[in-house]
Design a protein around this motif. Structure first.
Motif, PDB file in Angstrom:
ATOM      1  N   GLY A  67      -5.139  -0.103 -55.028  1.00 30.42           N
ATOM      2  CA  GLY A  67      -4.243  -0.784 -55.952  1.00 30.42           C
ATOM      3  C   GLY A  67      -4.713  -0.974 -57.373  1.00 30.42           C
ATOM      4  N   ALA A  68      -5.671  -0.176 -57.842  1.00 34.65           N
ATOM      5  CA  ALA A  68      -6.090  -0.307 -59.244  1.00 34.65           C
ATOM      6  C   ALA A  68      -4.917  -0.038 -60.177  1.00 34.65           C
ATOM      7  CB  ALA A  68      -7.238   0.649 -59.550  1.00 34.65           C
ATOM      8  N   GLY A  69      -4.106   0.962 -59.850  1.00 32.96           N
ATOM      9  CA  GLY A  69      -2.932   1.257 -60.658  1.00 32.96           C
ATOM     10  C   GLY A  69      -1.844   0.211 -60.535  1.00 32.96           C
ATOM     11  N   MET A  70      -1.839  -0.517 -59.436  1.00 31.58           N
ATOM     12  CA  MET A  70      -0.859  -1.594 -59.271  1.00 31.58           C
ATOM     13  C   MET A  70      -1.073  -2.678 -60.327  1.00 31.58           C
ATOM     14  SD  MET A  70       1.176  -1.041 -56.569  1.00 31.58           S
ATOM     15  CE  MET A  70       1.542  -2.494 -55.582  1.00 31.58           C
ATOM     16  N   ASP A  71      -2.346  -2.910 -60.684  1.00 39.06           N
ATOM     17  CA  ASP A  71      -2.620  -3.894 -61.727  1.00 39.06           C
ATOM     18  C   ASP A  71      -2.019  -3.461 -63.061  1.00 39.06           C
ATOM     19  OD1 ASP A  71      -4.042  -5.424 -59.918  1.00 39.06           O
ATOM     20  OD2 ASP A  71      -5.955  -4.490 -60.406  1.00 39.06           O
ATOM     21  N   VAL A  72      -2.075  -2.166 -63.346  1.00 42.57           N
ATOM     22  CA  VAL A  72      -1.439  -1.644 -64.558  1.00 42.57           C
ATOM     23  C   VAL A  72       0.064  -1.882 -64.505  1.00 42.57           C
ATOM     24  CG1 VAL A  72      -0.947   0.450 -65.883  1.00 42.57           C
ATOM     25  CG2 VAL A  72      -3.241   0.085 -64.924  1.00 42.57           C
ATOM     26  N   LEU A  73       0.677  -1.555 -63.388  1.00 42.28           N
ATOM     27  CA  LEU A  73       2.130  -1.708 -63.259  1.00 42.28           C
ATOM     28  C   LEU A  73       2.551  -3.166 -63.420  1.00 42.28           C
ATOM     29  CD1 LEU A  73       3.050   0.683 -60.304  1.00 42.28           C
ATOM     30  CD2 LEU A  73       3.488   1.019 -62.740  1.00 42.28           C
ATOM     31  N   ARG A  74       1.774  -4.076 -62.885  1.00 42.78           N
ATOM     32  CA  ARG A  74       2.167  -5.485 -62.953  1.00 42.78           C
ATOM     33  C   ARG A  74       2.202  -5.985 -64.389  1.00 42.78           C
ATOM     34  NH1 ARG A  74       0.500  -7.914 -57.258  1.00 42.78           N
ATOM     35  NH2 ARG A  74       1.510  -9.778 -58.038  1.00 42.78           N
ATOM     36  N   ARG A  75       1.458  -5.327 -65.267  1.00 38.80           N
ATOM     37  CA  ARG A  75       1.421  -5.760 -66.659  1.00 38.80           C
ATOM     38  C   ARG A  75       2.490  -5.087 -67.510  1.00 38.80           C
ATOM     39  NH1 ARG A  75      -4.413  -4.849 -65.541  1.00 38.80           N
ATOM     40  NH2 ARG A  75      -5.249  -6.858 -64.907  1.00 38.80           N
ATOM     41  N   VAL A  76       3.075  -3.984 -67.029  1.00 37.54           N
ATOM     42  CA  VAL A  76       4.077  -3.290 -67.851  1.00 37.54           C
ATOM     43  C   VAL A  76       5.464  -3.291 -67.218  1.00 37.54           C
ATOM     44  CG1 VAL A  76       2.313  -1.810 -68.892  1.00 37.54           C
ATOM     45  CG2 VAL A  76       3.579  -0.978 -66.897  1.00 37.54           C
ATOM     46  N   CYS A  77       5.577  -3.795 -65.977  1.00 37.26           N
ATOM     47  CA  CYS A  77       6.874  -3.840 -65.286  1.00 37.26           C
ATOM     48  C   CYS A  77       7.319  -5.285 -65.117  1.00 37.26           C
ATOM     49  CB  CYS A  77       6.784  -3.165 -63.917  1.00 37.26           C
ATOM     50  SG  CYS A  77       6.460  -1.398 -63.992  1.00 37.26           S
ATOM     51  N   VAL A  98      -4.724  -8.410 -53.975  1.00 39.66           N
ATOM     52  CA  VAL A  98      -3.732  -8.867 -54.944  1.00 39.66           C
ATOM     53  C   VAL A  98      -3.077 -10.142 -54.444  1.00 39.66           C
ATOM     54  CG1 VAL A  98      -1.578  -8.297 -56.121  1.00 39.66           C
ATOM     55  CG2 VAL A  98      -3.306  -6.532 -55.761  1.00 39.66           C
ATOM     56  N   ARG A  99      -3.034 -11.165 -55.263  1.00 37.68           N
ATOM     57  CA  ARG A  99      -2.419 -12.427 -54.872  1.00 37.68           C
ATOM     58  C   ARG A  99      -0.933 -12.245 -54.592  1.00 37.68           C
ATOM     59  NH1 ARG A  99      -1.752 -16.421 -58.096  1.00 37.68           N
ATOM     60  NH2 ARG A  99      -1.899 -15.266 -60.044  1.00 37.68           N
ATOM     61  N   ALA A 100      -0.491 -12.734 -53.461  1.00 41.12           N
ATOM     62  CA  ALA A 100       0.900 -12.538 -53.046  1.00 41.12           C
ATOM     63  C   ALA A 100       1.881 -13.250 -53.972  1.00 41.12           C
ATOM     64  CB  ALA A 100       1.083 -13.030 -51.607  1.00 41.12           C
ATOM     65  N   ASP A 101       1.439 -14.329 -54.639  1.00 44.01           N
ATOM     66  CA  ASP A 101       2.365 -15.102 -55.463  1.00 44.01           C
ATOM     67  C   ASP A 101       2.368 -14.665 -56.924  1.00 44.01           C
ATOM     68  OD1 ASP A 101      -0.175 -15.966 -56.010  1.00 44.01           O
ATOM     69  OD2 ASP A 101       0.343 -18.090 -56.109  1.00 44.01           O
ATOM     70  N   ALA A 103       3.245 -12.501 -60.215  1.00 41.49           N
ATOM     71  CA  ALA A 103       4.486 -11.857 -60.640  1.00 41.49           C
ATOM     72  C   ALA A 103       4.164 -10.608 -61.469  1.00 41.49           C
ATOM     73  CB  ALA A 103       5.326 -12.833 -61.460  1.00 41.49           C
ATOM     74  N   PRO A 104       4.952  -9.529 -61.322  1.00 43.66           N
ATOM     75  CA  PRO A 104       5.998  -9.397 -60.311  1.00 43.66           C
ATOM     76  C   PRO A 104       5.410  -9.148 -58.923  1.00 43.66           C
ATOM     77  CG  PRO A 104       5.773  -7.349 -61.520  1.00 43.66           C
ATOM     78  CD  PRO A 104       4.854  -8.339 -62.185  1.00 43.66           C
ATOM     79  N   ARG A 105       6.204  -9.452 -57.909  1.00 45.30           N
ATOM     80  CA  ARG A 105       5.752  -9.290 -56.534  1.00 45.30           C
ATOM     81  C   ARG A 105       5.462  -7.836 -56.226  1.00 45.30           C
ATOM     82  NH1 ARG A 105       7.021 -13.577 -53.094  1.00 45.30           N
ATOM     83  NH2 ARG A 105       5.808 -12.396 -51.576  1.00 45.30           N
ATOM     84  N   ALA A 106       4.461  -7.593 -55.390  1.00 43.29           N
ATOM     85  CA  ALA A 106       4.057  -6.233 -55.040  1.00 43.29           C
ATOM     86  C   ALA A 106       4.444  -5.927 -53.599  1.00 43.29           C
ATOM     87  CB  ALA A 106       2.559  -6.061 -55.221  1.00 43.29           C
ATOM     88  N   ALA A 107       4.921  -4.704 -53.376  1.00 43.75           N
ATOM     89  CA  ALA A 107       5.198  -4.195 -52.032  1.00 43.75           C
ATOM     90  C   ALA A 107       4.233  -3.046 -51.758  1.00 43.75           C
ATOM     91  CB  ALA A 107       6.646  -3.719 -51.925  1.00 43.75           C
ATOM     92  N   TRP A 108       3.738  -2.979 -50.529  1.00 41.94           N
ATOM     93  CA  TRP A 108       2.777  -1.946 -50.134  1.00 41.94           C
ATOM     94  C   TRP A 108       3.395  -1.145 -49.002  1.00 41.94           C
ATOM     95  CZ3 TRP A 108      -1.823  -1.922 -52.922  1.00 41.94           C
ATOM     96  CH2 TRP A 108      -2.044  -3.057 -53.718  1.00 41.94           C
ATOM     97  N   VAL A 109       3.579   0.148 -49.213  1.00 40.95           N
ATOM     98  CA  VAL A 109       4.332   0.985 -48.271  1.00 40.95           C
ATOM     99  C   VAL A 109       3.454   2.132 -47.793  1.00 40.95           C
ATOM    100  CG1 VAL A 109       6.354   2.462 -47.979  1.00 40.95           C
ATOM    101  CG2 VAL A 109       6.498   0.406 -49.415  1.00 40.95           C
ATOM    102  N   ARG A 110       3.369   2.295 -46.484  1.00 39.45           N
ATOM    103  CA  ARG A 110       2.653   3.454 -45.943  1.00 39.45           C
ATOM    104  C   ARG A 110       3.609   4.645 -45.921  1.00 39.45           C
ATOM    105  NH1 ARG A 110      -0.437   4.080 -40.094  1.00 39.45           N
ATOM    106  NH2 ARG A 110      -1.582   5.988 -40.647  1.00 39.45           N
ATOM    107  N   GLY A 111       3.225   5.708 -46.588  1.00 38.53           N
ATOM    108  CA  GLY A 111       4.082   6.878 -46.653  1.00 38.53           C
ATOM    109  C   GLY A 111       3.348   8.052 -47.259  1.00 38.53           C
TER     110      GLY A 111
END
Length: 252
Positions: A67-77, A98-101, A103-111
């Protein structure tokens, strides 16, 4: 190369003789303490460039790992971020980190990135350090999948470093790594696909265009330029063409 909290050589050997999925399941608890994680300086440079192009509403981190890239997304989305990866172990580490509370909320999907389980719902897709896991012949299908999950006008963005010069130690290190992986995959099953020299700038641009993207690239200035004046690192920005009468990608 590794911190005291990283994997041992024995653990790396076991992981390298596994499938890609199982290898990353095993590596997940120590992955963030290895050089395989995208460095923070690259993440910050991409974040700054995307922030100037945004904001975006819904973001996807393709092959998100821990989730390193998720941190980037949370700051620009502004509204939602989603990570997709086929390693359950990597997803579990990312979810715990990543803290569940927050913002914005994150979803983790296996795919599988080659068969993404989404419709055209994202304004921004990013990926960091994952494309070496796909053979060149898989790129058309991979980029078609990304095109299909982006809204019209949406953006795919990822950093690409300049190839090292043949006189540099890095060139020979990467060549040696790729050669060792080819020998390993010729002699051992299941294969572990991870190559550093197969994802080439010109070929990537052509395949993105064939998939229906308008392709730009922007120098990441923090990394300077090579003696010939070319950037040491670029951000590839591929845009799905907006449909007539549609809103912008961030109008969500």
């Amino acid at each position: 190369m590794f911190s005291p909290h990283g994997p041992t050589l024995r653990e790396l050997a076991v992981q390298a003789l596994s499938s890609v999925e199982h290898g990353y399941d095993l590596l997940a608890p120590t992955f963030d303490h290895t050089p395989f994680r995208t460095p923070d300086v690259i993440l910050k440079a991409v974040e700054d460039t995307l922030a100037a192009r945004g904001p975006f509403d819904h973001g996807l981190d393709l092959c998100c790992g821990t989730g390193a890239g998720m941190d980037v997304l949370r700051r620009v989305c502004r509204r939602s971020v989603t990570g997709v990866d086929f390693s359950a172990g990597m997803l579990a580490v990312g979810r715990d980190r990543v803290r569940a509370d927050a913002a914005p909320r994150a979803a983790w999907v296996r795919g599988d990135a080659r068969a993404l389980p989404f419709g055209p719902v994202f304004d921004l897709v990013v990926s960091f350090g994952a494309f070496g896991h796909f053979l060149p012949g898989e790129l058309p299908g991979l980029f078609a999948q990304v095109h299909a999950v982006l809204r019209p006008g949406g953006t795919l963005a990822f950093p690409v470093g300049a190839p090292p010069h043949p006189t540099s130690p890095k060139y020979w290190a990467l060549l040696g790594f790729d050669t060792a992986m080819r020998v390993r995959n010729a002699l051992w099953r299941p294969p572990f696909v991870m190559y550093y020299r197969t994802f080439r700038f010109g070929e990537v641009r052509r395949e993105l265009a064939r998939a229906g993207f308008t392709v730009e690239h922007e120098a990441l200035p923090d990394f300077g330029r090579r003696p010939d004046g070319s950037p040491r690192c670029r951000l590839i920005v591929a845009t799905r063409e907006a449909e007539a009468g549609s809103g912008t990608a961030s109008s969500g």
